[in-house]
Design a protein around this motif. Structure first.
Motif, PDB file in Angstrom:
ATOM      1  N   THR A  42       0.829  -1.212   0.000  1.00 28.11           N
ATOM      2  CA  THR A  42       0.000   0.000   0.000  1.00 28.11           C
ATOM      3  C   THR A  42       0.862   1.261   0.000  1.00 28.11           C
ATOM      4  OG1 THR A  42      -0.150  -0.199   2.413  1.00 28.11           O
ATOM      5  CG2 THR A  42      -1.941  -1.150   1.111  1.00 28.11           C
ATOM      6  N   GLU A  43       1.945   1.275   0.781  1.00 25.45           N
ATOM      7  CA  GLU A  43       2.815   2.452   0.804  1.00 25.45           C
ATOM      8  C   GLU A  43       3.477   2.687  -0.558  1.00 25.45           C
ATOM      9  OE1 GLU A  43       5.619   2.024   3.924  1.00 25.45           O
ATOM     10  OE2 GLU A  43       4.116   2.044   5.530  1.00 25.45           O
ATOM     11  N   ALA A  44       3.860   1.610  -1.231  1.00 24.81           N
ATOM     12  CA  ALA A  44       4.496   1.755  -2.541  1.00 24.81           C
ATOM     13  C   ALA A  44       3.517   2.324  -3.566  1.00 24.81           C
ATOM     14  CB  ALA A  44       5.037   0.402  -3.004  1.00 24.81           C
ATOM     15  N   HIS A  45       2.262   1.892  -3.526  1.00 26.44           N
ATOM     16  CA  HIS A  45       1.297   2.393  -4.500  1.00 26.44           C
ATOM     17  C   HIS A  45       0.889   3.834  -4.192  1.00 26.44           C
ATOM     18  CE1 HIS A  45       1.093  -1.737  -5.857  1.00 26.44           C
ATOM     19  NE2 HIS A  45       0.315  -1.359  -6.855  1.00 26.44           N
ATOM     20  N   TYR A  46       0.837   4.213  -2.920  1.00 26.72           N
ATOM     21  CA  TYR A  46       0.563   5.613  -2.606  1.00 26.72           C
ATOM     22  C   TYR A  46       1.732   6.500  -3.024  1.00 26.72           C
ATOM     23  CZ  TYR A  46      -3.714   4.623   0.028  1.00 26.72           C
ATOM     24  OH  TYR A  46      -4.991   4.252   0.383  1.00 26.72           O
ATOM     25  N   ALA A  47       2.961   5.990  -2.885  1.00 30.68           N
ATOM     26  CA  ALA A  47       4.127   6.751  -3.359  1.00 30.68           C
ATOM     27  C   ALA A  47       4.125   6.856  -4.879  1.00 30.68           C
ATOM     28  CB  ALA A  47       5.414   6.087  -2.873  1.00 30.68           C
ATOM     29  N   LEU A  48       3.582   5.839  -5.563  1.00 31.78           N
ATOM     30  CA  LEU A  48       3.493   5.901  -7.018  1.00 31.78           C
ATOM     31  C   LEU A  48       2.499   6.955  -7.472  1.00 31.78           C
ATOM     32  CD1 LEU A  48       4.235   4.683  -9.789  1.00 31.78           C
ATOM     33  CD2 LEU A  48       2.382   3.035  -9.457  1.00 31.78           C
ATOM     34  N   THR A  49       1.385   7.093  -6.772  1.00 36.55           N
ATOM     35  CA  THR A  49       0.401   8.112  -7.143  1.00 36.55           C
ATOM     36  C   THR A  49       0.972   9.520  -6.980  1.00 36.55           C
ATOM     37  OG1 THR A  49      -0.510   8.052  -4.898  1.00 36.55           O
ATOM     38  CG2 THR A  49      -1.534   6.626  -6.547  1.00 36.55           C
ATOM     39  N   GLN A  50       1.847   9.706  -5.984  1.00 33.81           N
ATOM     40  CA  GLN A  50       2.492  11.006  -5.780  1.00 33.81           C
ATOM     41  C   GLN A  50       3.808  11.123  -6.540  1.00 33.81           C
ATOM     42  OE1 GLN A  50       2.965  11.216  -1.558  1.00 33.81           O
ATOM     43  NE2 GLN A  50       0.757  11.101  -1.151  1.00 33.81           N
ATOM     44  N   PHE A  51       4.246  10.037  -7.148  1.00 29.64           N
ATOM     45  CA  PHE A  51       5.506   9.957  -7.889  1.00 29.64           C
ATOM     46  C   PHE A  51       6.669  10.410  -7.010  1.00 29.64           C
ATOM     47  CE2 PHE A  51       8.383  10.285 -11.537  1.00 29.64           C
ATOM     48  CZ  PHE A  51       8.010   9.153 -12.215  1.00 29.64           C
ATOM     49  N   ASN A  52       6.725   9.832  -5.817  1.00 31.69           N
ATOM     50  CA  ASN A  52       7.813  10.099  -4.873  1.00 31.69           C
ATOM     51  C   ASN A  52       8.923   9.080  -5.132  1.00 31.69           C
ATOM     52  OD1 ASN A  52       9.476  10.691  -2.740  1.00 31.69           O
ATOM     53  ND2 ASN A  52       7.848  10.688  -1.197  1.00 31.69           N
ATOM     54  N   LYS A  53       9.954   9.492  -5.865  1.00 35.93           N
ATOM     55  CA  LYS A  53      10.993   8.561  -6.285  1.00 35.93           C
ATOM     56  C   LYS A  53      11.791   8.019  -5.110  1.00 35.93           C
ATOM     57  CE  LYS A  53      11.726  10.807 -10.767  1.00 35.93           C
ATOM     58  NZ  LYS A  53      12.737  11.440 -11.660  1.00 35.93           N
ATOM     59  N   GLU A  54      12.165   8.886  -4.168  1.00 31.59           N
ATOM     60  CA  GLU A  54      13.006   8.449  -3.054  1.00 31.59           C
ATOM     61  C   GLU A  54      12.302   7.383  -2.220  1.00 31.59           C
ATOM     62  OE1 GLU A  54      12.413  11.520  -3.904  1.00 31.59           O
ATOM     63  OE2 GLU A  54      14.386  12.222  -4.597  1.00 31.59           O
ATOM     64  N   LYS A  55      11.042   7.610  -1.898  1.00 27.96           N
ATOM     65  CA  LYS A  55      10.308   6.634  -1.082  1.00 27.96           C
ATOM     66  C   LYS A  55      10.024   5.367  -1.868  1.00 27.96           C
ATOM     67  CE  LYS A  55       6.395   6.282   2.070  1.00 27.96           C
ATOM     68  NZ  LYS A  55       5.212   6.968   2.641  1.00 27.96           N
ATOM     69  N   LEU A  56       9.769   5.520  -3.161  1.00 25.71           N
ATOM     70  CA  LEU A  56       9.469   4.352  -3.980  1.00 25.71           C
ATOM     71  C   LEU A  56      10.692   3.445  -4.113  1.00 25.71           C
ATOM     72  CD1 LEU A  56       7.029   3.243  -5.499  1.00 25.71           C
ATOM     73  CD2 LEU A  56       7.881   4.332  -7.557  1.00 25.71           C
ATOM     74  N   HIS A  57      11.885   4.022  -4.200  1.00 27.66           N
ATOM     75  CA  HIS A  57      13.103   3.209  -4.274  1.00 27.66           C
ATOM     76  C   HIS A  57      13.345   2.439  -2.985  1.00 27.66           C
ATOM     77  CE1 HIS A  57      15.006   3.778  -8.123  1.00 27.66           C
ATOM     78  NE2 HIS A  57      14.743   5.058  -8.102  1.00 27.66           N
ATOM     79  N   SER A  58      12.904   2.964  -1.860  1.00 27.67           N
ATOM     80  CA  SER A  58      13.089   2.264  -0.590  1.00 27.67           C
ATOM     81  C   SER A  58      12.057   1.167  -0.368  1.00 27.67           C
ATOM     82  CB  SER A  58      13.024   3.259   0.573  1.00 27.67           C
ATOM     83  OG  SER A  58      11.738   3.861   0.653  1.00 27.67           O
ATOM     84  N   LEU A  59      10.987   1.142  -1.170  1.00 32.81           N
ATOM     85  CA  LEU A  59       9.913   0.162  -0.981  1.00 32.81           C
ATOM     86  C   LEU A  59       9.890  -0.909  -2.062  1.00 32.81           C
ATOM     87  CD1 LEU A  59       7.049   2.628   0.010  1.00 32.81           C
ATOM     88  CD2 LEU A  59       8.273   1.089   1.536  1.00 32.81           C
ATOM     89  N   VAL A  60      10.470  -0.647  -3.221  1.00 31.07           N
ATOM     90  CA  VAL A  60      10.487  -1.629  -4.306  1.00 31.07           C
ATOM     91  C   VAL A  60      11.932  -1.836  -4.748  1.00 31.07           C
ATOM     92  CG1 VAL A  60       8.181  -0.960  -5.074  1.00 31.07           C
ATOM     93  CG2 VAL A  60      10.181   0.084  -6.142  1.00 31.07           C
ATOM     94  N   THR A  61      12.199  -2.970  -5.371  1.00 32.90           N
ATOM     95  CA  THR A  61      13.546  -3.294  -5.832  1.00 32.90           C
ATOM     96  C   THR A  61      13.839  -2.581  -7.153  1.00 32.90           C
ATOM     97  OG1 THR A  61      12.747  -5.261  -6.976  1.00 32.90           O
ATOM     98  CG2 THR A  61      13.469  -5.528  -4.695  1.00 32.90           C
ATOM     99  N   GLU A  62      15.110  -2.667  -7.560  1.00 32.12           N
ATOM    100  CA  GLU A  62      15.520  -2.034  -8.813  1.00 32.12           C
ATOM    101  C   GLU A  62      14.906  -2.716 -10.025  1.00 32.12           C
ATOM    102  OE1 GLU A  62      18.094  -0.675  -5.686  1.00 32.12           O
ATOM    103  OE2 GLU A  62      17.444  -2.671  -6.281  1.00 32.12           O
TER     104      GLU A  62
END
Length: 315
Positions: free
Chosen positions: A151-171
């Motif tokens: 859920t945190e990764a998808h909310y970061a995707l909606t806001q396009f928060n790159k820093e948080k998204l990199h910490s929640l999903v792999t490369e």
């Protein structure tokens, strides 16, 4: 005559002495400049071609250099390697057909249940390896934590928060989630869980060298969500913000176990072959309106869209 010769010799002697004194003054240098003389020590057998000149036809530069005793450096096709995550999913989980619909009391449901028990033996060995390096790992708590990361990764995707998204999903998962969404607006919302999430599969492979372990855990999540995607002009392309849907997903979480500072991140999803097809994307097309004169207003209710005339195509 003799006196005249003596005077001449004295004058010449004084002149030579003065000239020598004057010549010695510029030579009194504390830091003399070294004199460099070009010295050719070895003859060059192979001369590389000049830049911008076309090579002669039928001349192999590699063979010419080999004859001169020079070896060309071997060309390697190199790719960057990322050791923080793997490049795929090892031994992916095969979801039973009709999951979340088929009753386990039926004949087919019992067969699928026995097949899951057979596959769980390898998962138990993987759980032991993971617990050896991560003492806080637990299958009961891990499923809930995986749902929170999702859920945190998808909310970061909606806001396009790159820093948080990199910490929640792999490369590996990052480009799959962000590809094609740069100029789109995404509205996603997690409503509720229809079934509690649970761990269904686990693998602990090693890469590059023995002992370099990666943990991959598959979590089954059945929830209710809403998704709406708008294009850069604000037109609805997919989904709806008001109509929720039941979604059954199999999330793959991964962690570099050997790394003491590693964390569990979303690595990918497993889409079964029997899953229903996705909804088509709604494409909007501009319909040209009538040519209005200055001062006229457009009445959309009384305007009829002209139909294209039939065209006879000849071969």
């Amino acid at each position: 005559m003799a006196m005249h010769m003596r005077r001449t010799l004295l004058v010449l002697r004084r002149a030579t002495c003065n000239s020598l004194k004057n010549s010695e003054t510029p030579l009194d240098v504390r830091h003399p400049i070294p004199v460099l003389l070009p010295l050719r020590t070895k003859k060059r057998c192979f001369i590389p071609p000049a830049v911008g000149m076309k090579a002669k036809k039928g001349v192999d530069p590699e063979a010419k250099a080999r004859a001169a005793g020079i070896v060309f450096r071997q060309q390697y096709m190199e790719r960057p390697i990322n050791i923080a995550c793997t490049a795929g999913i090892f031994d992916p989980y095969v979801p039973p057909e009709g999951d979340a619909r088929l009753s386990t009391l039926s004949k087919e449901g019992l067969k699928q249940r026995t097949e899951q028990l057979r596959q769980s033996a390898a998962s138990q060995l993987a759980f032991r390896k993971i617990k050896e390096h991560d003492s806080e790992f637990s299958t009961k708590n891990f499923a809930e934590r995986a749902q929170e990361i999702f859920t945190e990764a998808h909310y970061a995707l909606t806001q396009f928060n790159k820093e948080k998204l990199h910490s929640l999903v792999t490369e590996r998962c990052y480009p799959e989630m962000t590809r094609g969404n740069r100029y789109k607006t995404i509205h996603w919302r997690f409503i509720e869980s229809l079934e509690p999430p649970r761990v269904v599969h686990a693998r602990c492979p090693d890469m590059v060298s023995k002992g370099n372990l990666y943990g991959q855990v598959t979590v089954r999540m059945h929830s209710k969500q809403t998704l709406a995607i708008y294009d850069r002009f604000g037109r609805l392309m997919l989904g709806s913000e008001e109509q929720p849907k039941d979604v059954l997903e199999y999330l793959v979480m991964e962690r570099h176990i050997v790394n003491p500072y590693g964390r569990w991140r979303l690595h990918g999803k497993i889409v079964p072959s029997w899953a229903p097809a996705k909804d088509p994307i709604v494409k909007t097309v501009m319909i040209p309106g009538p040519d209005l004169k200055p001062g006229e207003e457009f009445d959309a209710l009384n305007y009829e869209v002209p139909k294209p005339a039939a065209v006879q195509w000849n071969k």
